[in-house]
Scaffold this motif. Structure first.
Motif, PDB file in Angstrom:
ATOM      1  N   GLY A  49       4.692  55.481  13.677  1.00  0.00           N
ATOM      2  CA  GLY A  49       5.132  54.680  12.544  1.00  0.00           C
ATOM      3  C   GLY A  49       6.620  54.490  12.413  1.00  0.00           C
ATOM      4  O   GLY A  49       7.090  53.858  11.466  1.00  0.00           O
ATOM      5  N   THR A  50       7.409  55.022  13.357  1.00  0.00           N
ATOM      6  CA  THR A  50       8.871  54.954  13.249  1.00  0.00           C
ATOM      7  C   THR A  50       9.473  53.777  13.999  1.00  0.00           C
ATOM      8  O   THR A  50      10.598  53.367  13.710  1.00  0.00           O
ATOM      9  N   GLY A  51       8.755  53.243  14.993  1.00  0.00           N
ATOM     10  CA  GLY A  51       9.340  52.204  15.836  1.00  0.00           C
ATOM     11  C   GLY A  51      10.270  52.771  16.884  1.00  0.00           C
ATOM     12  O   GLY A  51      10.965  52.018  17.579  1.00  0.00           O
ATOM     13  N   GLY A  52      10.307  54.087  17.023  1.00  0.00           N
ATOM     14  CA  GLY A  52      11.200  54.731  17.978  1.00  0.00           C
ATOM     15  C   GLY A  52      10.591  54.830  19.366  1.00  0.00           C
ATOM     16  O   GLY A  52       9.487  54.341  19.603  1.00  0.00           O
ATOM     17  N   PRO A  53      11.352  55.435  20.272  1.00  0.00           N
ATOM     18  CA  PRO A  53      12.672  56.032  20.041  1.00  0.00           C
ATOM     19  C   PRO A  53      13.784  54.976  19.957  1.00  0.00           C
ATOM     20  O   PRO A  53      13.755  53.987  20.684  1.00  0.00           O
ATOM     21  N   VAL A  54      14.705  55.194  19.061  1.00  0.00           N
ATOM     22  CA  VAL A  54      15.873  54.328  18.850  1.00  0.00           C
ATOM     23  C   VAL A  54      15.426  52.872  18.618  1.00  0.00           C
ATOM     24  O   VAL A  54      16.000  51.940  19.179  1.00  0.00           O
ATOM     25  N   ASP A  55      14.388  52.692  17.841  1.00  0.00           N
ATOM     26  CA  ASP A  55      13.871  51.366  17.478  1.00  0.00           C
ATOM     27  C   ASP A  55      13.456  50.532  18.695  1.00  0.00           C
ATOM     28  O   ASP A  55      13.401  49.305  18.623  1.00  0.00           O
ATOM     29  N   SER A  56      13.140  51.197  19.803  1.00  0.00           N
ATOM     30  CA  SER A  56      12.777  50.455  21.014  1.00  0.00           C
ATOM     31  C   SER A  56      11.383  49.858  20.942  1.00  0.00           C
ATOM     32  O   SER A  56      11.041  48.986  21.744  1.00  0.00           O
ATOM     33  N   THR A  57      10.560  50.318  20.009  1.00  0.00           N
ATOM     34  CA  THR A  57       9.220  49.750  19.828  1.00  0.00           C
ATOM     35  C   THR A  57       9.048  49.200  18.410  1.00  0.00           C
ATOM     36  O   THR A  57       7.929  49.099  17.908  1.00  0.00           O
ATOM     37  N   LEU A  58      10.135  48.854  17.780  1.00  0.00           N
ATOM     38  CA  LEU A  58      10.097  48.375  16.400  1.00  0.00           C
ATOM     39  C   LEU A  58       9.774  46.881  16.384  1.00  0.00           C
ATOM     40  O   LEU A  58      10.668  46.035  16.400  1.00  0.00           O
ATOM     41  N   PHE A  59       8.500  46.544  16.346  1.00  0.00           N
ATOM     42  CA  PHE A  59       8.098  45.150  16.189  1.00  0.00           C
ATOM     43  C   PHE A  59       8.428  44.694  14.769  1.00  0.00           C
ATOM     44  O   PHE A  59       8.508  45.504  13.846  1.00  0.00           O
ATOM     45  N   ILE A  60       8.572  43.396  14.593  1.00  0.00           N
ATOM     46  CA  ILE A  60       8.879  42.889  13.256  1.00  0.00           C
ATOM     47  C   ILE A  60       7.734  43.174  12.292  1.00  0.00           C
ATOM     48  O   ILE A  60       7.951  43.409  11.097  1.00  0.00           O
ATOM     49  N   SER A  61       6.495  43.188  12.788  1.00  0.00           N
ATOM     50  CA  SER A  61       5.357  43.525  11.925  1.00  0.00           C
ATOM     51  C   SER A  61       5.439  44.968  11.451  1.00  0.00           C
ATOM     52  O   SER A  61       5.105  45.283  10.300  1.00  0.00           O
ATOM     53  N   LEU A  62       5.890  45.867  12.334  1.00  0.00           N
ATOM     54  CA  LEU A  62       6.051  47.269  11.955  1.00  0.00           C
ATOM     55  C   LEU A  62       7.221  47.435  10.984  1.00  0.00           C
ATOM     56  O   LEU A  62       7.134  48.210  10.028  1.00  0.00           O
ATOM     57  N   TYR A  63       8.309  46.725  11.208  1.00  0.00           N
ATOM     58  CA  TYR A  63       9.456  46.794  10.293  1.00  0.00           C
ATOM     59  C   TYR A  63       9.069  46.253   8.919  1.00  0.00           C
ATOM     60  O   TYR A  63       9.467  46.799   7.885  1.00  0.00           O
ATOM     61  N   LEU A  64       8.284  45.198   8.911  1.00  0.00           N
ATOM     62  CA  LEU A  64       7.774  44.645   7.659  1.00  0.00           C
ATOM     63  C   LEU A  64       6.976  45.706   6.905  1.00  0.00           C
ATOM     64  O   LEU A  64       7.125  45.883   5.689  1.00  0.00           O
ATOM     65  N   TYR A  65       6.122  46.424   7.621  1.00  0.00           N
ATOM     66  CA  TYR A  65       5.314  47.485   7.015  1.00  0.00           C
ATOM     67  C   TYR A  65       6.201  48.594   6.464  1.00  0.00           C
ATOM     68  O   TYR A  65       5.958  49.110   5.358  1.00  0.00           O
ATOM     69  N   GLN A  66       7.221  48.977   7.205  1.00  0.00           N
ATOM     70  CA  GLN A  66       8.117  50.034   6.746  1.00  0.00           C
ATOM     71  C   GLN A  66       8.828  49.652   5.463  1.00  0.00           C
ATOM     72  O   GLN A  66       8.931  50.460   4.531  1.00  0.00           O
ATOM     73  N   ARG A  67       9.311  48.408   5.399  1.00  0.00           N
ATOM     74  CA  ARG A  67      10.021  47.963   4.196  1.00  0.00           C
ATOM     75  C   ARG A  67       9.078  47.892   3.000  1.00  0.00           C
ATOM     76  O   ARG A  67       9.443  48.270   1.881  1.00  0.00           O
ATOM     77  N   GLY A  68       7.860  47.415   3.215  1.00  0.00           N
ATOM     78  CA  GLY A  68       6.950  47.231   2.105  1.00  0.00           C
ATOM     79  C   GLY A  68       6.285  48.508   1.631  1.00  0.00           C
ATOM     80  O   GLY A  68       6.276  48.805   0.433  1.00  0.00           O
ATOM     81  N   PHE A  69       5.728  49.291   2.567  1.00  0.00           N
ATOM     82  CA  PHE A  69       4.938  50.453   2.190  1.00  0.00           C
ATOM     83  C   PHE A  69       5.680  51.771   2.395  1.00  0.00           C
ATOM     84  O   PHE A  69       5.210  52.815   1.930  1.00  0.00           O
TER      85      PHE A  69
END
Length: 306
Positions: free
Chosen positions: A248-268
């Motif tokens: 759920g982190t999008g890590g390491p170093v945001d290397s797997t941070l999809f925009i859908s995952l970032y959206l989820y992090q900001r919202g929930f």
């Protein structure tokens, strides 16, 4: 027959069609309820929330275009967009090429075609599941099966999931692995190409490669276009794989941070629902833009029989 008789017949036919229209309306009613309650209603609410500051605990506060202006300076959003674009632009072409290649092999009429078709289609059914994502994280872990295989070859493995240089590659590999759905569609398209075209090309002395480039590919371009649009949309919406692999982190170093995952992090994760709604509409615009570009470009490379 007089005009009066014609009007009476028309009136009778309309009266008979009314019960059929009512039946059609009642059959369509659940679909319309789903459309407005599950799709259009939430979309309208999301559009409104994208112009507000909303944390789920307090009433939404209208802030205009502040959420969209915030995107211009959001470094994590820019990073997530780069990761997402890389994922889509690399994995989709490789996936379609692999699907087409296997479809051509299966189209040769090998024994057990139904079995192979089912086996190859299975990853498409399971690829987006939590179980497969957990399995993928285990396989490419430091002590995973992939490193054990490399060890038999005398090659020292690494933490493919924990290394920012290779973490995204594992997700690309997972998406490529789910080639079954486009492969089945390619196989159906290949079965629709008339054999007389190949016979005529063979009579003219065309090599197998020339028959593929001059007969198969041009006649298969509508199917390629269809698969391309669907798989791009599907890739932009990828979420489960990155969420499970990165915990759920999008890590390491945001290397797997999809925009859908970032959206989820900001919202929930941060309860920043207003900004998350704006991100959702940004994703919608990006998908719509890619789809529109594909439709515009299709007139230059997609060929139809008519």
């Amino acid at each position: 027959m007089t005009a009066t008789d014609e009007l009476r017949g028309l009136r009778d036919s309309r009266a008979k069609s009314k019960p059929q229209n009512k039946a059609a309306f009642w059959f369509l009613l659940p679909w319309f309820l789903g459309l407005f309650a599950v799709t259009l209603g939430p979309m309208a609410a999301s559009l409104y929330l994208s112009f507000t500051k909303y944390n789920l605990l307090q009433p939404p506060e209208f802030i205009g275009f502040a959420n969209f202006e915030r995107m211009l300076t959001d470094e994590r959003l820019h990073s997530s967009l780069a990761v997402t674009f890389t994922y889509v632009l690399v994995s989709v072409p490789i996936q379609l090429a692999l699907a087409l290649g296997l479809a051509i092999l299966l189209d040769r009429g090998i024994r057990g075609l139904a079995f192979y078709r089912s086996v190859f289609y299975l990853p498409s059914l399971l690829g987006a599941s939590v179980a497969i994502a957990v399995l993928w994280r285990t396989v490419f872990g430091t002590d995973g099966l992939f490193n054990e295989g490399l060890g038999f070859l005398g090659i020292e493995g690494r933490g493919w999931i924990s290394d920012p240089e290779t973490a995204l590659s594992t997700l690309i590999t997972l998406n490529v692995w789910t080639f079954g759905s486009p492969m089945v569609i390619f196989l159906a398209g290949l079965r629709q190409i008339p054999a007389m075209y190949y016979e005529a090309a063979a009579v003219d002395g065309a090599s197998p490669l020339r028959r593929f480039t001059s007969v198969t590919l041009p006649l298969l371009t509508p199917i390629i276009f269809f698969n391309l649009v669907l798989q791009i949309i599907h890739a932009f919406q990828s979420f489960t794989q990155a969420f499970i692999v990165s915990s759920g982190t999008g890590g390491p170093v945001d290397s797997t941070l999809f925009i859908s995952l970032y959206l989820y992090q900001r919202g929930f994760g941060n309860f920043d629902m207003g900004y998350a709604s704006a991100l959702a509409w940004l994703l919608l615009v990006i998908i719509a833009a890619f789809t529109a570009i594909n439709f515009w470009a299709s007139k230059y490379w997609v060929y139809y029989d008519d």
